[in-house]
Motif scaffolding. Structure first.
Motif, PDB file in Angstrom:
ATOM      1  N   THR A 130     -60.632  45.195 -13.659  1.00  0.00           N
ATOM      2  CA  THR A 130     -59.858  46.632 -13.515  1.00  0.00           C
ATOM      3  C   THR A 130     -58.411  45.648 -12.998  1.00  0.00           C
ATOM      4  O   THR A 130     -57.492  45.741 -13.682  1.00  0.00           O
ATOM      5  N   ALA A 131     -58.366  44.551 -11.937  1.00  0.00           N
ATOM      6  CA  ALA A 131     -57.236  44.196 -11.578  1.00  0.00           C
ATOM      7  C   ALA A 131     -56.578  43.140 -13.575  1.00  0.00           C
ATOM      8  O   ALA A 131     -55.642  43.338 -13.202  1.00  0.00           O
ATOM      9  N   GLN A 132     -57.801  42.613 -13.679  1.00  0.00           N
ATOM     10  CA  GLN A 132     -57.028  42.119 -15.962  1.00  0.00           C
ATOM     11  C   GLN A 132     -56.193  42.595 -15.945  1.00  0.00           C
ATOM     12  O   GLN A 132     -55.167  42.668 -17.002  1.00  0.00           O
ATOM     13  N   LYS A 133     -57.002  44.102 -16.399  1.00  0.00           N
ATOM     14  CA  LYS A 133     -56.456  45.811 -17.311  1.00  0.00           C
ATOM     15  C   LYS A 133     -54.821  45.545 -16.673  1.00  0.00           C
ATOM     16  O   LYS A 133     -54.133  45.928 -17.519  1.00  0.00           O
ATOM     17  N   SER A 134     -55.320  45.712 -15.334  1.00  0.00           N
ATOM     18  CA  SER A 134     -53.961  46.121 -15.272  1.00  0.00           C
ATOM     19  C   SER A 134     -52.615  45.088 -14.902  1.00  0.00           C
ATOM     20  O   SER A 134     -51.466  45.574 -15.414  1.00  0.00           O
ATOM     21  N   TYR A 135     -53.355  43.968 -15.205  1.00  0.00           N
ATOM     22  CA  TYR A 135     -51.834  42.774 -14.909  1.00  0.00           C
ATOM     23  C   TYR A 135     -52.010  42.861 -16.680  1.00  0.00           C
ATOM     24  O   TYR A 135     -50.507  42.776 -17.644  1.00  0.00           O
ATOM     25  N   THR A 136     -52.285  42.963 -17.850  1.00  0.00           N
ATOM     26  CA  THR A 136     -52.137  42.999 -19.190  1.00  0.00           C
ATOM     27  C   THR A 136     -51.266  44.277 -19.111  1.00  0.00           C
ATOM     28  O   THR A 136     -50.547  44.270 -20.222  1.00  0.00           O
ATOM     29  N   LEU A 137     -52.236  45.274 -19.212  1.00  0.00           N
ATOM     30  CA  LEU A 137     -51.066  46.922 -19.071  1.00  0.00           C
ATOM     31  C   LEU A 137     -49.651  46.357 -18.880  1.00  0.00           C
ATOM     32  O   LEU A 137     -48.420  47.102 -19.610  1.00  0.00           O
ATOM     33  N   LYS A 138     -49.020  46.354 -17.726  1.00  0.00           N
ATOM     34  CA  LYS A 138     -47.917  45.519 -17.401  1.00  0.00           C
ATOM     35  C   LYS A 138     -47.009  44.682 -18.150  1.00  0.00           C
ATOM     36  O   LYS A 138     -45.917  44.887 -18.466  1.00  0.00           O
ATOM     37  N   GLN A 139     -47.485  44.054 -19.824  1.00  0.00           N
ATOM     38  CA  GLN A 139     -47.227  42.976 -20.846  1.00  0.00           C
ATOM     39  C   GLN A 139     -46.906  43.870 -21.565  1.00  0.00           C
ATOM     40  O   GLN A 139     -45.619  43.301 -22.061  1.00  0.00           O
ATOM     41  N   ALA A 140     -47.311  44.436 -22.003  1.00  0.00           N
ATOM     42  CA  ALA A 140     -46.740  45.878 -22.704  1.00  0.00           C
ATOM     43  C   ALA A 140     -45.443  45.872 -22.869  1.00  0.00           C
ATOM     44  O   ALA A 140     -45.219  46.582 -22.271  1.00  0.00           O
ATOM     45  N   THR A 141     -44.626  46.295 -24.077  1.00  0.00           N
ATOM     46  CA  THR A 141     -43.356  46.705 -23.713  1.00  0.00           C
ATOM     47  C   THR A 141     -43.363  48.066 -25.050  1.00  0.00           C
ATOM     48  O   THR A 141     -42.082  48.911 -24.366  1.00  0.00           O
TER      49      THR A 141
END
Length: 267
Positions: free
Chosen positions: A69-80
């Motif tokens: 969950t933490a890794q996917k939440s971090y990844t989601l923040k990178q999307a433009t």
């Protein structure tokens, strides 16, 4: 003004990885239609990071793995982009599904998120039963309307502010590369589920440790027709049950570790 067309919606494809060589190549090829591909890698040691680093269409970032969950939440923040296609590294988007995704995000009446049914592959052969026939996951959604709940650290759950639809075409999931690889995944999932249980103050129970793995196997192999998948079904159902057993073993270890720490700090 009359005659103006609606701008084409842009799509960000996101993936998290750790030692995914043998899977990630097909995954990346299948999402090359996206406007942006971002992969967050948790320091792979098998060449995954180097492969992604050399890929012209991929932006790869390394970030330590805490939980899914933490890794996917971090990844989601990178999307433009607002529209997100979030895949696992062992999932592949077929050409027909690519077309359906593109049509869906450009539909003015689109929902805020979409479920995908998955076609499971055992090596290169389909796994038709074994409990997976009704499996579905959120994979396509608006970033502005969804987030991963922090209540789960494995089998992460998307919370959607709005309605969800279901796509017709299935996502192909290459779940099984070889015995040791799948076994490792199931043990890891079991350990993470134990941590989730521990944080929720659920306690280890010998009776549940005996019953739950057996029920998992019986449910998937007999009731969910894994027996019709032959040897493949037996293998998958056994390893899934092993993951449940590991969940209880790990919970017991965590409780003992916690008790030891408590006695060590006692005056």
């Amino acid at each position: 003004m009359a005659g103006l067309s609606t701008p084409k919606q842009k799509l960000s494809a996101l993936v998290i990885t750790y030692n995914e060589i043998g899977y990630i190549e097909k995954c990346i090829d299948s999402i090359s239609f996206a406007d942006e591909i971002i992969v967050v890698d948790s320091f792979s040691t098998d060449g995954t990071y180097e492969y992604l680093l050399d890929h012209p269409k991929v932006k790869v970032i390394q970030n330590p793995f805490e939980n899914f969950t933490a890794q996917k939440s971090y990844t989601l923040k990178q999307a433009t982009n607002d529209w997100i296609l979030f895949l696992d590294a062992d999932e592949v988007v077929t050409e027909k599904l690519q077309e359906e995704i593109t049509a869906t995000i450009n539909d003015p009446n689109a929902h805020e998120a979409y479920w995908f049914y998955r076609k499971f592959m055992f090596k290169n052969e389909p796994l038709n039963f074994s409990g997976w026939q009704t499996d579905k996951n959120h994979r396509l959604f608006r970033k502005s309307k969804a987030r991963f709940t922090d209540r789960k650290i494995v089998h992460e759950t998307l919370v959607v502010d709005g309605e969800s639809g279901v796509l017709t075409e299935k996502l192909t999931h290459f779940c099984y590369k070889n015995y040791e690889d799948y076994k490792g995944k199931m043990l890891k999932y079991g350990q993470l589920k134990a941590k989730e249980d521990f944080y929720k103050e659920k306690h280890f129970n010998y009776l549940l440790m005996a019953v739950k793995p057996f029920w998992k196997f019986f449910n998937h192999y007999i009731l969910r027709l894994g027996i019709l998948d032959g040897k493949k079904g037996w293998t998958i159902c056994y390893l899934n049950a092993l993951g449940v057993l590991e969940r209880f073993r790990e919970l017991k270890r965590l409780e003992k570790k916690n008790e030891l720490a408590y006695y060590l700090v006692m005056p």
